[in-house]
Design a protein around this motif. Sequence first.
Motif, short mmCIF file in Angstrom:
data_model
loop_
_atom_site.label_atom_id
_atom_site.label_comp_id
_atom_site.label_asym_id
_atom_site.label_seq_id
_atom_site.Cartn_x
_atom_site.Cartn_y
_atom_site.Cartn_z
N LYS A 42 0.87 -1.20 -0.12
CA LYS A 42 0.04 0.07 0.04
C LYS A 42 0.74 1.27 0.09
O LYS A 42 0.40 2.50 0.50
N GLY A 43 1.92 1.18 -0.56
CA GLY A 43 3.02 2.38 -0.41
C GLY A 43 3.06 2.68 -1.87
O GLY A 43 2.74 1.86 -2.91
N PHE A 44 3.76 3.97 -2.08
CA PHE A 44 4.26 4.14 -3.41
C PHE A 44 5.27 5.46 -3.31
O PHE A 44 5.69 5.76 -2.17
N LYS A 45 5.72 5.81 -4.42
CA LYS A 45 7.06 6.32 -4.48
C LYS A 45 7.00 7.86 -4.13
O LYS A 45 8.22 8.13 -3.45
N ASN A 72 1.34 -1.65 -7.71
CA ASN A 72 0.88 -1.16 -6.38
C ASN A 72 -0.48 -0.57 -6.20
O ASN A 72 -0.52 -0.20 -5.12
N GLY A 73 -0.84 -0.15 -7.46
CA GLY A 73 -2.11 0.52 -7.38
C GLY A 73 -1.96 1.97 -8.00
O GLY A 73 -3.02 2.68 -8.43
N ALA A 74 -0.94 2.45 -8.23
CA ALA A 74 -0.56 3.69 -9.04
C ALA A 74 -0.49 3.42 -10.25
O ALA A 74 -0.52 2.31 -10.81
N THR A 75 -0.51 4.70 -10.99
CA THR A 75 -0.48 4.54 -12.52
C THR A 75 0.72 5.51 -13.02
O THR A 75 1.25 6.29 -12.28
N THR A 76 0.84 5.41 -14.45
CA THR A 76 2.05 6.50 -14.91
C THR A 76 1.62 8.00 -14.79
O THR A 76 2.11 8.89 -14.87
N ASP A 80 -0.77 8.13 -6.51
CA ASP A 80 -1.60 7.59 -5.44
C ASP A 80 -2.11 6.47 -5.92
O ASP A 80 -2.27 6.17 -7.04
N LEU A 81 -2.74 5.79 -4.95
CA LEU A 81 -3.35 4.22 -5.22
C LEU A 81 -4.63 4.35 -5.61
O LEU A 81 -5.66 4.61 -5.13
N TRP A 168 -10.61 -17.63 0.54
CA TRP A 168 -9.95 -16.54 -0.46
C TRP A 168 -10.06 -17.55 -1.87
O TRP A 168 -10.56 -16.96 -2.97
N GLN A 169 -9.74 -18.78 -1.51
CA GLN A 169 -9.80 -19.71 -2.96
C GLN A 169 -11.26 -19.72 -3.35
O GLN A 169 -11.55 -19.84 -4.74
N GLN A 170 -12.41 -20.11 -2.47
CA GLN A 170 -13.50 -20.14 -2.69
C GLN A 170 -14.08 -18.97 -3.40
O GLN A 170 -14.80 -18.95 -4.47
N GLU A 171 -13.78 -17.71 -3.02
CA GLU A 171 -14.44 -16.35 -3.43
C GLU A 171 -13.49 -15.67 -4.37
O GLU A 171 -14.01 -14.60 -5.10
N GLY A 172 -12.21 -16.21 -4.51
CA GLY A 172 -11.44 -15.51 -5.38
C GLY A 172 -10.77 -14.30 -5.00
O GLY A 172 -9.88 -13.70 -5.74
N VAL A 173 -11.16 -13.59 -3.93
CA VAL A 173 -10.81 -12.19 -3.55
C VAL A 173 -10.83 -12.28 -2.17
O VAL A 173 -12.01 -12.90 -1.62
N ILE A 174 -10.13 -11.55 -1.46
CA ILE A 174 -9.86 -10.93 -0.23
C ILE A 174 -9.67 -9.56 -0.16
O ILE A 174 -9.28 -8.95 -1.22
N TYR A 175 -10.30 -8.69 0.77
CA TYR A 175 -10.19 -7.30 0.92
C TYR A 175 -9.49 -6.91 1.78
O TYR A 175 -9.42 -7.39 3.22
N ASN A 176 -8.39 -5.64 1.55
CA ASN A 176 -7.62 -5.15 2.86
C ASN A 176 -7.97 -3.67 2.88
O ASN A 176 -8.03 -3.21 1.81
N LEU A 177 -8.44 -3.39 4.18
CA LEU A 177 -8.64 -2.00 4.15
C LEU A 177 -7.65 -0.93 4.11
O LEU A 177 -6.43 -1.08 4.75
N ASN A 178 -7.65 0.15 3.38
CA ASN A 178 -6.60 1.28 3.42
C ASN A 178 -6.99 2.39 4.25
O ASN A 178 -8.00 2.89 4.15
N THR A 179 -6.37 2.27 5.55
CA THR A 179 -6.99 3.12 6.66
C THR A 179 -6.74 4.52 6.55
O THR A 179 -7.27 5.32 6.85
N ARG A 180 -5.81 4.74 5.49
CA ARG A 180 -5.63 6.13 4.83
C ARG A 180 -6.72 6.68 3.97
O ARG A 180 -7.16 7.76 4.19
N THR A 181 -7.24 6.03 3.13
CA THR A 181 -8.09 6.39 2.05
C THR A 181 -9.65 5.73 2.47
O THR A 181 -10.50 6.18 1.78
#
Length: 286
Positions: A42-45, A72-76, A80-81, A168-181
């Motif tokens: 969840k970092g960026f340069k 990482n979620g940023a683009t060119t 930010d993510l 995770w395998q069954q649903e294909g995804v888990i989520y992680n909260l970004n406490t900043r955003t």
Amino acid sequence: MSEIRKIPFILEPPHGRAFSADACFIPDRKPKPVVVFVHGFKGFKDWGYWNLLADYFAGQGFVFVKLNLSHNGATTESNDLVDMEAFGNNNFSLEMTDLGVLLDYLTGESCSFREEIDPEQIGIIGHSRGGGLVLLKAREDARIKAVATWASVSHMNPGWGEEVIARWQQEGVIYNLNTRTQAQMPLYYQLYEDYAANPDRFDVKQATAALKQPLLIVHGAQDPVVPVSRAYELLEQKPDAEVYIVPGADHSFGGSHPYSKTELPADALKAAEKTVSFFRKNLNNG
């Protein structure tokens, strides 16, 4: 002191998703040792005070290079993510590839600031999960001559238990909260598949034990995210490593995002001073 120059550039790995990077240095057309900085999960340069850190290292006679890992979620276009699909499709193999592409650029003839760097003298810093990543990469790549970790993990598995993996395998995804955003950031199951398929390659402790390069382990004594005990776990694997525990420091060594001050946080400055001293000792021309 001469003015610090910042050179942005974009690289495109074989997987096809381009990423941004930049280099900060005092232009004098003399070869200088390079320090690559790798952000964490969840970092960026351009997070927090990383640009001030780049200026600090440049002022100390280094070329300081930092990148956004490609997924990482940023683009060119945005540092930010903002691209959750890319974030969800990230994995450790992709990140290792990104670092390899950056090292290829820095040691190749096409580097746009080639006359400013000594490509034989490359050090690397990784923060948090980026610390684990640079330890893994340094084991594989002898172009990295010295390694420093800041608040590093000691394993790439953050604690995925059997129940989490099954869901995770069954649903294909888990989520992680970004406490900043407050964004719920997806992690697709392919991340775990990549990790499970490469148990030795992604074993941070094993990589640390096999590391031939000198290592500096920096950690905050009051880190609530990655406990300071992780630093000692790494030291167990490489007893000749240098360790610097910053008294009272947290996971980001006093930083936050956004960061509006014009000077490094006091704890970050302590970490930076120690790291500069380490690279001066272990990189020629430093």
